[in-house]
Design an enzyme around this catalytic site. Structure first.
Site, PDB file in Angstrom:
ATOM      1  N   GLU A  52       0.831  -1.202   0.000  1.00  0.00           N
ATOM      2  CA  GLU A  52       0.000   0.000   0.000  1.00  0.00           C
ATOM      3  C   GLU A  52       0.868   1.255   0.000  1.00  0.00           C
ATOM      4  OE1 GLU A  52      -2.138  -3.226   2.406  1.00  0.00           O
ATOM      5  OE2 GLU A  52      -0.090  -2.509   2.158  1.00  0.00           O
ATOM      6  N   CYS A  83      -1.788  -3.113   7.330  1.00  0.00           N
ATOM      7  CA  CYS A  83      -1.262  -2.911   8.678  1.00  0.00           C
ATOM      8  C   CYS A  83      -1.722  -1.546   9.193  1.00  0.00           C
ATOM      9  CB  CYS A  83       0.265  -3.002   8.681  1.00  0.00           C
ATOM     10  SG  CYS A  83       1.096  -1.588   7.919  1.00  0.00           S
ATOM     11  N   CYS A  86      -0.261   1.474   7.311  1.00  0.00           N
ATOM     12  CA  CYS A  86      -0.829   1.680   5.972  1.00  0.00           C
ATOM     13  C   CYS A  86      -2.271   2.160   6.043  1.00  0.00           C
ATOM     14  CB  CYS A  86      -0.702   0.417   5.136  1.00  0.00           C
ATOM     15  SG  CYS A  86       0.991   0.182   4.556  1.00  0.00           S
TER      16      CYS A  86
END
Length: 130
Positions: A52, A83, A86
């Site tokens: 990302e 995560c 991100c």
């Protein structure tokens, strides 16, 4: 190119000699362009880059700063969310209602939004004027 195909294609380029866990991400920006990224690991684990983040960097490098849609794919038993870092990165460039599709290589899909991934996100307007 559509987001799913872009994410699946770039996933194959992931550099994952340690985890062997390839992730691909693709974003559609305000111009309609598609920006893709894959995860890139490093022997010093915290220095790796998520898919990302790579897609966001590609978008910003092209001169754009608004995400209209995102697609993330990984070879996992369930669609894996980004995560925490991100999620915050997505929230920096996308409105809370922006669609995020999470998918597995085998085709399982979960559709969510940036706001659902990161409720109560810290946003630039939270800083106020100094």
């Amino acid at each position: 190119m559509d987001l799913e195909n872009a994410a699946r294609a770039v996933r194959e380029n992931a550099y994952v000699p340690y985890s062997r866990f390839k992730v691909g991400a693709a974003l559609r920006s305000a111009s309609g362009a598609v920006h893709a990224g894959c995860n890139v690991e490093n022997a010093a684990y915290p220095e790796g880059t998520c898919a990302e983040a790579g897609a966001i960097a590609a978008m910003v490098a092209s001169g754009e700063t608004e995400i209209l849609e995102a697609f993330v794919v990984a070879d996992s038993p369930r669609p894996v969310p980004p995560c925490g870092g991100c999620r915050q990165k997505l929230a920096e460039f996308a409105q809370p209602d922006v669609r995020v599709t999470l998918a597995t290589v085998s085709g399982e899909v979960l559709v969510t939004t940036v706001g659902d991934l990161l409720p109560g996100a810290f946003r630039n307007d939270d800083m106020g004027k100094a």
